[in-house]
Design a protein around this motif. Structure first.
Motif, mmCIF file in Angstrom:
data_model
loop_
_atom_site.group_PDB
_atom_site.id
_atom_site.type_symbol
_atom_site.label_atom_id
_atom_site.label_comp_id
_atom_site.label_asym_id
_atom_site.label_seq_id
_atom_site.Cartn_x
_atom_site.Cartn_y
_atom_site.Cartn_z
ATOM 1 N N HIS A 170 0.801 -1.213 0.000
ATOM 2 C CA HIS A 170 0.000 0.000 0.000
ATOM 3 C C HIS A 170 0.844 1.278 0.000
ATOM 4 O O HIS A 170 0.330 2.357 0.302
ATOM 5 N N VAL A 171 2.119 1.191 -0.354
ATOM 6 C CA VAL A 171 2.917 2.401 -0.529
ATOM 7 C C VAL A 171 2.286 3.249 -1.635
ATOM 8 O O VAL A 171 1.801 2.724 -2.634
ATOM 9 N N MET A 172 2.256 4.559 -1.465
ATOM 10 C CA MET A 172 1.515 5.437 -2.372
ATOM 11 C C MET A 172 2.409 6.253 -3.305
ATOM 12 O O MET A 172 1.919 7.040 -4.107
ATOM 13 N N GLY A 173 3.691 6.081 -3.200
ATOM 14 C CA GLY A 173 4.637 6.844 -4.000
ATOM 15 C C GLY A 173 5.844 7.166 -3.150
ATOM 16 O O GLY A 173 5.915 6.797 -1.975
ATOM 17 N N GLY A 174 6.806 7.840 -3.741
ATOM 18 C CA GLY A 174 7.986 8.164 -2.966
ATOM 19 C C GLY A 174 8.949 9.063 -3.715
ATOM 20 O O GLY A 174 8.762 9.380 -4.889
ATOM 21 N N VAL A 175 9.978 9.476 -2.995
ATOM 22 C CA VAL A 175 11.032 10.320 -3.544
ATOM 23 C C VAL A 175 12.363 9.601 -3.345
ATOM 24 O O VAL A 175 12.682 9.172 -2.236
ATOM 25 N N HIS A 176 13.103 9.449 -4.432
ATOM 26 C CA HIS A 176 14.423 8.826 -4.358
ATOM 27 C C HIS A 176 15.479 9.910 -4.283
ATOM 28 O O HIS A 176 15.531 10.809 -5.132
ATOM 29 N N ILE A 177 16.318 9.847 -3.237
ATOM 30 C CA ILE A 177 17.407 10.806 -3.043
ATOM 31 C C ILE A 177 18.716 10.058 -3.281
ATOM 32 O O ILE A 177 19.235 9.382 -2.386
ATOM 33 N N PRO A 178 19.268 10.108 -4.484
ATOM 34 C CA PRO A 178 20.404 9.251 -4.843
ATOM 35 C C PRO A 178 21.713 9.613 -4.149
ATOM 36 O O PRO A 178 22.616 8.781 -4.088
ATOM 37 N N GLY A 179 21.836 10.818 -3.614
ATOM 38 C CA GLY A 179 23.106 11.218 -3.024
ATOM 39 C C GLY A 179 23.385 10.653 -1.653
ATOM 40 O O GLY A 179 24.504 10.779 -1.142
ATOM 41 N N GLU A 180 22.397 10.016 -1.039
ATOM 42 C CA GLU A 180 22.590 9.531 0.324
ATOM 43 C C GLU A 180 23.235 8.147 0.333
ATOM 44 O O GLU A 180 23.083 7.369 -0.603
ATOM 45 N N ILE A 181 23.970 7.865 1.408
ATOM 46 C CA ILE A 181 24.798 6.664 1.496
ATOM 47 C C ILE A 181 24.396 5.860 2.732
ATOM 48 O O ILE A 181 24.225 6.427 3.819
ATOM 49 N N VAL A 182 24.245 4.572 2.567
ATOM 50 C CA VAL A 182 24.019 3.673 3.700
ATOM 51 C C VAL A 182 25.363 3.092 4.106
ATOM 52 O O VAL A 182 26.110 2.574 3.262
ATOM 53 N N LEU A 183 25.670 3.185 5.389
ATOM 54 C CA LEU A 183 26.979 2.721 5.862
ATOM 55 C C LEU A 183 26.866 2.090 7.239
ATOM 56 O O LEU A 183 25.802 2.109 7.857
ATOM 57 N N ASP A 184 27.963 1.534 7.690
ATOM 58 C CA ASP A 184 27.997 0.920 9.016
ATOM 59 C C ASP A 184 28.111 2.036 10.055
ATOM 60 O O ASP A 184 29.135 2.718 10.119
ATOM 61 N N PRO A 185 27.068 2.236 10.886
ATOM 62 C CA PRO A 185 27.075 3.358 11.815
ATOM 63 C C PRO A 185 28.068 3.216 12.963
ATOM 64 O O PRO A 185 28.355 4.200 13.652
ATOM 65 N N PHE A 186 28.602 2.012 13.161
ATOM 66 C CA PHE A 186 29.571 1.798 14.233
ATOM 67 C C PHE A 186 31.004 1.905 13.719
ATOM 68 O O PHE A 186 31.854 2.565 14.320
ATOM 69 N N LEU A 187 31.277 1.276 12.584
ATOM 70 C CA LEU A 187 32.654 1.235 12.094
ATOM 71 C C LEU A 187 33.162 2.598 11.632
ATOM 72 O O LEU A 187 34.350 2.902 11.776
#
Length: 214
Positions: A170-187
């Motif tokens: 039931h997701v209705m749409g979205g915005v993709h922000i390509p500049g963001e990075i997923v990383l290890d928050p501890f390392l």
């Protein structure tokens, strides 16, 4: 503990940093590499023992910071140099961007862009009209565009489900922000600590600071 306190008192530092979270460790590394003699004091037994070590791990582009603010400027400056650091020090990360999704339970009245002509009867499913959905998504996208993310794009519900099949249907749409990075928050912040110590910084844990003596 007593020996550590005696050492700290007997030594003169250019900079003393209180708190071993991501901000404190970032400052420690930067100040140490700038040639300053630095010490970091953390009250808990371990560094990164709170939110800094347990979070979503998203290096954002500053979209949530106020336009024209120092916060946004610092975030933009930081992420511009982050990619090279992650690669050089082999920090696990994915440059996959992030999705800001619109859901039926999101309150369109909070957007501040809608009036009686752009909202509809939500009914039992609490579904917004197309105009209301567009207004919300355009507001999110505009924040990214204003932050400098020209590649940010609005996507329909079908496009979002195609991009992320595991999302609820039931997701209705979205915005993709390509500049963001997923990383290890501890390392990542831990690498700041290691790099700072390799260059002469001193770190004490189990070392609380009495504000009355500062």
């Amino acid at each position: 503990r007593k020996e550590l306190e005696m050492v700290a008192v007997a030594t003169t530092y250019d900079v003393a940093i209180i708190g071993g979270g991501v901000v404190g460790l970032s400052i420690l590394r930067a100040a140490t590499l700038a040639g300053l003699r630095c010490v970091l004091l953390e009250a808990k037994p371990h560094l990164l023992d709170s939110a800094s070590g347990r979070n979503s791990g998203i290096a954002c582009t500053g979209v949530d910071a106020p336009i024209g603010s120092l916060e946004r400027a610092l975030i933009r400056d930081s992420i511009s140099g982050l990619r090279g650091y992650l690669q050089e020090y082999n920090i696990p990360h994915r440059e996959c961007g992030s999705l800001v999704c619109l859901w039926p339970w999101d309150n369109v009245e909070d957007v501040g862009l809608l009036d009686s002509t752009t909202t509809a009867d939500y009914g039992d499913d609490n579904i917004a009209t197309t105009a209301a959905e567009d207004a919300i998504l355009k507001k999110v996208a505009r924040e990214s565009w204003d932050a400098g993310d020209a590649a940010c794009r609005i996507h329909t519900a079908d496009e979002i489900r195609s991009m992320e099949p595991s999302l609820a249907p039931h997701v209705m749409g979205g915005v993709h922000i390509p500049g963001e990075i997923v990383l290890d928050p501890f390392l990542l912040p831990l690498s700041y600590a290691v790099h700072a110590r390799e260059n002469g910084a001193i770190i004490y844990t189990n070392f609380s600071v009495d504000a009355k003596n500062c």
